[in-house]
Design an enzyme around this catalytic site. Sequence first.
Site, PDB file in Angstrom:
ATOM      1  N   SER A 142       0.057  -8.939   1.285  1.00 16.56           N
ATOM      2  CA  SER A 142      -1.402  -8.880   1.297  1.00 16.56           C
ATOM      3  C   SER A 142      -1.837  -8.765   2.748  1.00 16.56           C
ATOM      4  O   SER A 142      -1.229  -9.383   3.635  1.00 16.56           O
ATOM      5  CB  SER A 142      -1.974 -10.173   0.706  1.00 16.56           C
ATOM      6  N   SER A 143      -2.898  -7.999   2.981  1.00 17.19           N
ATOM      7  CA  SER A 143      -3.423  -7.910   4.353  1.00 17.19           C
ATOM      8  C   SER A 143      -3.871  -9.286   4.822  1.00 17.19           C
ATOM      9  O   SER A 143      -3.827  -9.598   6.011  1.00 17.19           O
ATOM     10  CB  SER A 143      -4.599  -6.936   4.409  1.00 17.19           C
ATOM     11  N   GLN A 180      -9.117  -6.686 -10.520  1.00 16.32           N
ATOM     12  CA  GLN A 180      -9.680  -5.449  -9.965  1.00 16.32           C
ATOM     13  C   GLN A 180      -9.169  -4.237 -10.761  1.00 16.32           C
ATOM     14  O   GLN A 180      -9.937  -3.341 -11.116  1.00 16.32           O
ATOM     15  CB  GLN A 180      -9.274  -5.316  -8.496  1.00 16.32           C
ATOM     16  N   GLN A 199     -18.418  -5.811  -1.129  1.00 18.87           N
ATOM     17  CA  GLN A 199     -17.574  -6.666  -1.960  1.00 18.87           C
ATOM     18  C   GLN A 199     -17.297  -8.019  -1.309  1.00 18.87           C
ATOM     19  O   GLN A 199     -16.541  -8.820  -1.828  1.00 18.87           O
ATOM     20  CB  GLN A 199     -16.279  -5.961  -2.349  1.00 18.87           C
ATOM     21  N   HIS A 215       0.838  -1.210   0.000  1.00 19.23           N
ATOM     22  CA  HIS A 215       0.000   0.000   0.000  1.00 19.23           C
ATOM     23  C   HIS A 215       0.869   1.255   0.000  1.00 19.23           C
ATOM     24  O   HIS A 215       0.578   2.230  -0.695  1.00 19.23           O
ATOM     25  CB  HIS A 215      -0.878   0.042   1.264  1.00 19.23           C
TER      26      HIS A 215
HETATM   27  O1  PAF Z   1      -8.164  -3.436  -3.096  1.00 17.67           O
HETATM   28  C1  PAF Z   1      -8.851  -3.086  -2.122  1.00 17.67           C
HETATM   29  O2  PAF Z   1      -8.349  -2.924  -1.019  1.00 17.67           O
HETATM   30  C2  PAF Z   1     -10.336  -2.856  -2.287  1.00 17.67           C
HETATM   31  O3  PAF Z   1     -10.895  -3.760  -3.170  1.00 17.67           O
HETATM   32  C3  PAF Z   1     -10.692  -1.410  -2.700  1.00 17.67           C
HETATM   33  C4  PAF Z   1     -10.122  -1.048  -4.059  1.00 17.67           C
HETATM   34  C5  PAF Z   1     -10.153  -0.442  -1.652  1.00 17.67           C
HETATM   35  C6  PAF Z   1     -12.209  -1.236  -2.772  1.00 17.67           C
HETATM   36  O4  PAF Z   1     -12.816  -1.502  -1.549  1.00 17.67           O
END
Ligand code: PAF
Length: 281
Positions: free
Chosen positions: A188-189, A156, A63, A36
Amino acid sequence: MKLLEGVEPLRRWREGLGDDVRVGVVPTMGFLHEGHLSLLQIARDHVGPSGQVMLTIFVNPTQFAAGEDLDRYPTDRDGDLEKARAAGADVVFIPATIDDLYPRGEGAWVDIAALSGGLCGRSRPTHFRGVATVVMKLWGLIRPDVGVFGEKDAQQLAVIRRMHAEFFLGGEVVGGPIVRESDGLAMSSRNAYLTPEDREEALRIPSFLREVRARFASGERAVEALLAGGAEAIAPGRLDYLEIVDAQTLEPVTEVTAPCVCAIAAHFGASRLLDNCSLAP
Ligand code: PAF
């Protein structure tokens, strides 16, 4: 660093900024890691020192399907704010409540159907509809010049790019390279769910992707040969999918003759991990 908690403070901030200041945004669900933070740097590179780099943190419920990890998604609000500050974010937006972003509940969707059904969409059929919807809401509020998304979530990124193009959203969508731990595991989280044993086994993912790249580099172009032995190489991890798809359309190919992505999703312990590599002839 400014903290905006809620849509109203965000609106006021955006109005106060005017249209001359460039804004770069990195949408996240928090529990920040180096991946991030690298996206924040990319946003900075795009908007420059006089621009504003915004991080958003919101675990977007639409989501997640029933039975997925919404309730246990890892969070670390204070740690995230500290990391964002140290990484040079100018402003962080955190919705005050879910209703803040969904004031009329659920019922209005942005569905990039053309790209949302394959790969992750097969096991998570409503996932990308939720992602596209929340990103569209954020874009309406923030009106960014640049949005930065990690390439680890290749589908995504493709969905968001297509949404931008289809809805004439303007600005730019930029992908940030996958950031890996020193042993190769993509950050990854959701790595937080891995036991030490799962984590060790999860290294089979980057290891098999390296094998695919080596086969490709030695001239192999047939997808069947490129992916041969994949399920066995990943075991005891359980494959959700392992596919080579066209980088633009995400359609499966049988031979790599145009830029493609080799994408994988696999379950290790309680974690479903994603990774990919590009294959460019
Ligand atoms: O990738 C993510 O963390 C999520 O899918 C996002 C783009 C913040 C949308 O909630």
